[in-house]
Enzyme design. Structure first.
Site, PDB file in Angstrom:
ATOM      1  CD  GLU A  55       6.376  10.682 -19.228  1.00 21.51           C
ATOM      2  OE1 GLU A  55       7.212  11.534 -18.898  1.00 21.51           O
ATOM      3  OE2 GLU A  55       6.134   9.686 -18.530  1.00 21.51           O
ATOM      4  CB  SER A  90       2.886   7.010 -12.570  1.00 23.18           C
ATOM      5  OG  SER A  90       2.335   6.387 -11.461  1.00 23.18           O
ATOM      6  CG  HIS A 100       2.588   8.155 -17.577  1.00 22.79           C
ATOM      7  ND1 HIS A 100       3.682   8.824 -17.100  1.00 22.79           N
ATOM      8  CD2 HIS A 100       1.669   8.204 -16.574  1.00 22.79           C
ATOM      9  CE1 HIS A 100       3.443   9.257 -15.878  1.00 22.79           C
ATOM     10  NE2 HIS A 100       2.228   8.899 -15.538  1.00 22.79           N
ATOM     11  CG  ASN A 102       6.142  11.101 -12.562  1.00 22.60           C
ATOM     12  OD1 ASN A 102       5.688  12.246 -12.482  1.00 22.60           O
ATOM     13  ND2 ASN A 102       5.370  10.041 -12.703  1.00 22.60           N
TER      14      ASN A 102
HETATM   15  P1  NAI Z   1      -7.355   4.438  -8.447  1.00 22.19           P
HETATM   16  O1  NAI Z   1      -7.094   3.784  -7.154  1.00 22.19           O
HETATM   17  O2  NAI Z   1      -8.144   5.681  -8.469  1.00 22.19           O
HETATM   18  O3  NAI Z   1      -8.072   3.395  -9.431  1.00 22.19           O
HETATM   19  C1  NAI Z   1      -7.670   2.090  -9.630  1.00 22.19           C
HETATM   20  C2  NAI Z   1      -8.920   1.273  -9.969  1.00 22.19           C
HETATM   21  O4  NAI Z   1      -8.485  -0.012 -10.383  1.00 22.19           O
HETATM   22  C3  NAI Z   1      -9.848   1.080  -8.795  1.00 22.19           C
HETATM   23  O5  NAI Z   1     -11.157   1.459  -9.167  1.00 22.19           O
HETATM   24  C4  NAI Z   1      -9.773  -0.422  -8.515  1.00 22.19           C
HETATM   25  O6  NAI Z   1     -11.025  -0.965  -8.086  1.00 22.19           O
HETATM   26  C5  NAI Z   1      -9.381  -0.963  -9.856  1.00 22.19           C
HETATM   27  N1  NAI Z   1      -8.714  -2.252  -9.795  1.00 22.19           N
HETATM   28  C6  NAI Z   1      -7.798  -2.683  -8.913  1.00 22.19           C
HETATM   29  N2  NAI Z   1      -7.413  -3.934  -9.210  1.00 22.19           N
HETATM   30  C7  NAI Z   1      -8.094  -4.290 -10.312  1.00 22.19           C
HETATM   31  C8  NAI Z   1      -8.139  -5.473 -11.103  1.00 22.19           C
HETATM   32  N3  NAI Z   1      -7.390  -6.523 -10.799  1.00 22.19           N
HETATM   33  N4  NAI Z   1      -8.946  -5.478 -12.171  1.00 22.19           N
HETATM   34  C9  NAI Z   1      -9.719  -4.436 -12.471  1.00 22.19           C
HETATM   35  N5  NAI Z   1      -9.719  -3.301 -11.753  1.00 22.19           N
HETATM   36  C10 NAI Z   1      -8.910  -3.222 -10.694  1.00 22.19           C
HETATM   37  O7  NAI Z   1      -5.923   4.639  -9.100  1.00 22.19           O
HETATM   38  P2  NAI Z   1      -5.436   5.725 -10.170  1.00 22.19           P
HETATM   39  O8  NAI Z   1      -4.931   6.900  -9.469  1.00 22.19           O
HETATM   40  O9  NAI Z   1      -6.484   5.869 -11.198  1.00 22.19           O
HETATM   41  O10 NAI Z   1      -4.158   4.996 -10.800  1.00 22.19           O
HETATM   42  C11 NAI Z   1      -4.272   3.962 -11.733  1.00 22.19           C
HETATM   43  C12 NAI Z   1      -2.947   3.795 -12.459  1.00 22.19           C
HETATM   44  O11 NAI Z   1      -2.591   5.015 -13.082  1.00 22.19           O
HETATM   45  C13 NAI Z   1      -1.766   3.445 -11.569  1.00 22.19           C
HETATM   46  O12 NAI Z   1      -0.917   2.590 -12.286  1.00 22.19           O
HETATM   47  C14 NAI Z   1      -1.103   4.778 -11.323  1.00 22.19           C
HETATM   48  O13 NAI Z   1       0.259   4.654 -11.017  1.00 22.19           O
HETATM   49  C15 NAI Z   1      -1.295   5.429 -12.659  1.00 22.19           C
HETATM   50  N6  NAI Z   1      -1.266   6.889 -12.659  1.00 22.19           N
HETATM   51  C16 NAI Z   1      -1.829   7.615 -11.654  1.00 22.19           C
HETATM   52  C17 NAI Z   1      -1.788   8.991 -11.674  1.00 22.19           C
HETATM   53  C18 NAI Z   1      -2.435   9.787 -10.595  1.00 22.19           C
HETATM   54  O14 NAI Z   1      -2.135  10.974 -10.474  1.00 22.19           O
HETATM   55  N7  NAI Z   1      -3.320   9.218  -9.805  1.00 22.19           N
HETATM   56  C19 NAI Z   1      -1.116   9.728 -12.757  1.00 22.19           C
HETATM   57  C20 NAI Z   1      -0.615   8.846 -13.820  1.00 22.19           C
HETATM   58  C21 NAI Z   1      -0.656   7.499 -13.737  1.00 22.19           C
END
Ligand code: NAI
Length: 712
Positions: free
Chosen positions: A465, A432, A453, A503
């Site tokens: 996006e 993001s 995105h 954003n």
């Molecule tokens: P989250 O913390 O819920 O999930 C991330 C997952 O990735 C976790 O299950 C973790 O165990 C796993 N992980 C971490 N390192 C890893 C690796 N090396 N290999 C495999 N798995 C790994 O995070 P979330 O919120 O789902 O965010 C994920 C991405 O999406 C980020 O880049 C965030 O910026 C982006 N994003 C988040 C939004 C939100 O509202 N939460 C909205 C849009 C984008």
């Protein structure tokens, strides 16, 4: 006259068939020239004394008539009330002839039949539906800030009952063929290929019983309803409408009032009332704004994401998602739901197991059950592969990474995976905030890398996006756009930059809310200013939803990128320090310590924010609104200056479908056009002391001088 849409044929010696087939279009629309065609066919057919029936058909598979020609509507937006009344009267009188013709009239509906199409069908003596799964029937005019003006408000209550008509017309939602049958709209629902024979049998049956003549007489009279019933129906419907529209969308209420008043009138007087009332809505600011939203989405459907030329896209049938957290699981579910095979992986086994369950529950969600359908879960389960094997992950057409927001970790994952990918596979990040070009550094095939995105929650947010890095190839962008559309999303193509589009625009707005709070404004007043502008929630509540730690992190990125105008706040880090991270910790600016998890004012907040508030002062509602939305607008002009979007319309689409910017304002840039650049420059003058962030940009000043608009 343009190429013909209607063709006349004889199904039997005494049964005529008029078939709609708009040339070079996938849908039939009722343009002025089509209405002319219909009028001249009726002139001829009404003269014949040998006809038993007239049947309307469509040659478009799955579409009967999609409604009036909205491009013609837009051209008439400035029409005087008299002219609008005449437009309505013309349609009513023309379609009305179908309820007076010297033969039985039947609409044989093979698919989508909405708006003006539903009105034409309503004026026929009888309606038949095919069992085509696309078949739907409805009056979506309120979604454009209007109501049916070709007799829909008159025929619907008389045919389907006042209560059904009110629900359909004020809600704007279509109903299925089956529901149309149950409501009394349709005589029958038959197999698609049996539509014409069934319509012919219907004509013959009506000829014998003459029932249609009784209905003609009944439907031309006032509705049989007592004053008490009418009063009760009106009061309950008005309450439901007010709750849904918050007084910001006038059309449903106007439709209700018109139907209640015209219930006691004969059909002809009711039509006159409908035309007069419709003329009040046509061309109103809300109508113009909602038409704009319609055209924004229509434009998006046709946009390939690439300006220059037709481009071949690759078909994506298998997707891998790395990271099974909130976003990864949501993205995987969106794919599985559309029948794509998905390999899902995560570094943590528990997260993978939990994520896998979330994917299936989400993909098999059934609205009626208000939960997952077990049958559907079993059906979809084979599409989902929970794996920890890099080879399996790398075997897909598209790999979307959704792991923690950390540049180094993301890049190390790419370094492991890229050598295993097929050379034509696409690698994408759901980041993001991290620039796509930065993430692509070190890749062997940066041309096959882009941002895709998604927004949270993926299930509800249609916007995606698609972000172009410096080296991303056109083919990659076009494929990502086609893929996103294939899973039911609205992709907009964005050039790389801090915060991408949504954003980047959301941040100054939210940040201004904190500046207002620290400047002495009441939280309640800030939230009210935003909601009365039309936002679904106030910016302070939004902080709690996003997570205040996340907001601090994003704020840091913005501060580094735009130090000339981003004031770094001391309040947000203090909130994080006090462990008030927002809804996820039960406490942020509000407390969520109640059964329903609703935001409630928290008396202990004062202690945390007190030291950051620079004295109390009263702000007028207008001042609050302008500060919140003009900062967002100014950032949008900088986005245009920086070439982040291909067209100002993408800003509007992005904000409406990404953060719920009020559709009745037509979009941020559309709204700005209604004010005019010169007026906005004036409006900014009282805020000069706030520095760069509230200073007019070069683009705005140029537009003010030339009188240019964002929508050309
Ligand atoms: P989250 O913390 O819920 O999930 C991330 C997952 O990735 C976790 O299950 C973790 O165990 C796993 N992980 C971490 N390192 C890893 C690796 N090396 N290999 C495999 N798995 C790994 O995070 P979330 O919120 O789902 O965010 C994920 C991405 O999406 C980020 O880049 C965030 O910026 C982006 N994003 C988040 C939004 C939100 O509202 N939460 C909205 C849009 C984008």
């Amino acid at each position: 006259m343009t190429a013909e849409t209607l063709s006349l044929a004889m199904a039997e010696s005494d049964i005529a068939v008029l078939t709609f087939d708009t040339p070079n279009k996938s849908a039939n629309v009722l343009s002025n020239s089509v209405l002319d065609e219909l009028a001249s066919h009726l002139d001829e057919l009404e003269q014949r004394s040998d006809l038993a029936g007239l049947i309307f058909l469509s040659a478009k598979p799955g579409i009967f008539i999609a409604g009036a020609d909205l491009r013609e509507f837009v051209q008439s937006l400035g029409a005087a009330e008299q002219q609008v009344v005449a437009m309505c009267r013309r349609g009513q009188t023309l379609f009305g002839r179908l309820s007076k013709a010297p033969f039985v009239t039947v609409a044989a509906i093979n698919g989508i039949c909405v708006g003006g199409g539903a009105e034409l069908a309503s004026w026929c003596d009888r309606r038949l539906f095919s069992d085509n799964p696309k078949a739907e029937f409805g009056f979506p005019e309120v979604k454009l800030g209007l109501f049916p003006g070709w007799g829909g408000t008159v025929r619907a209550p008389r045919i389907a009952g006042l209560s059904n008509a009110i629900e359909m017309i004020t809600g704007g939602e279509s109903i299925s063929a089956e529901a149309a049958y149950k409501m009394g709209w349709a005589c029958d629902v038959v197999a698609d290929d049996q539509l014409l024979p069934a319509a012919i049998r219907l004509v013959r049956a009506e000829q014998a019983t003459k029932d249609y003549l009784k209905d003609r007489e009944r439907w031309s009279r006032p509705i049989e309803i007592t004053d008490t019933e009418l009063g009760f129906l009106g009061a309950t419907a008005a309450a439901v409408i007010r709750q849904q529209t918050k007084g910001q969308y006038p059309a449903p209420e106007a439709a209700l009032e018109t139907m209640l008043e015209s219930a006691m009138l004969d059909s002809e007087s009711a039509c006159q009332l409908e035309a007069a009332r419709m003329a009040k809505l046509f061309g109103s600011p809300v109508n113009a704004a909602l038409l704009n939203v319609f055209f924004l989405t229509d434009r998006n459907k046709k946009d390939t994401g690439i300006d220059k030329r037709e481009i071949a896209t690759q078909s994506i049938s298998s997707v891998s998602v790395i990271g099974a957290g909130i976003m990864g699981a949501g993205i995987a579910a969106a794919n599985v739901k559309r029948g794509l095979t998905v390999a899902l992986t995560d570094a943590a086994r528990e997260s993978l197991a939990k994520g896998g369950r979330n994917v299936l529950e989400e993909a098999a969600f059934d609205r009626e059950l208000k939960g997952p359908s077990v049958e559907r879960m079993l059906e979809l389960a084979p599409l989902l592969n929970l794996t920890t094997s890099n080879e399996e992950v790398a075997a897909s057409d598209l790999v979307i990474e959704a792991i923690v927001e950390n540049e180094d970790i993301k890049r190390s994952i790419y370094a492991q995976l890229e050598p295993l990918l097929r050379p034509d596979a696409i690698l994408a990040s759901n980041t993001s905030t991290i620039p796509i070009t930065k993430l692509a550094a070190g890749l062997e095939r940066p041309e096959r890398f882009c941002g895709i995105h998604f927004f949270n929650p993926v299930r509800r947010m249609k916007l995606v996006e698609v972000i172009r890095g410096e080296k991303t190839a056109d083919e990659t962008i076009a494929t990502a756009v086609a893929y996103a559309k294939g899973i039911g999303k609205m992709p907009i193509v964005i050039n790389d930059g801090p915060g991408f589009l949504v954003n980047r625009l959301l941040f100054p707005y939210m940040h201004e809310a904190i500046e207002l709070l620290c400047g002495g404004a009441e939280i309640k007043a800030i939230e009210r200013a935003s909601k009365s502008f039309g936002m679904p929630m106030g910016p302070i509540e939004l902080y709690d939803l996003v997570g205040i730690d996340t907001a601090v992190y994003a704020g840091q990125t913005m501060f580094e990128a735009f130090p000339d105008r981003v004031v770094s706040s001391t309040l947000l880090p203090a909130m994080v320090e006090a462990k008030r991270l927002g809804k996820k910790t039960g406490r942020g600016f509000y407390s969520y310590d109640n059964k329903k998890g609703r935001p409630e004012p928290d008396p202990s907040l004062g202690e945390v924010i007190g030291p950051h508030v620079r004295g109390k002062r009263d702000f007028t509602p207008d001042e609050l609104t302008m500060r919140l939305f003009l900062t967002m607008f100014l950032e949008a002009t900088r986005v245009l200056e920086d070439g982040i979007v291909r067209d100002p319309r993408d800003i509007d689409l992005g904000l409406i479908f990404g953060i719920g910017f009020p559709p009745f304002k037509g979009g941020l840039m559309f709204w700005a056009d209604t004010l005019g650049a010169a007026a906005i420059v004036e409006m900014l003058k009282p805020f000069e002391s706030l520095g760069n962030r509230m200073a007019p940009t070069n683009l705005l000043l140029e537009m003010a001088a030339s009188g240019a608009k964002f929508y050309k």
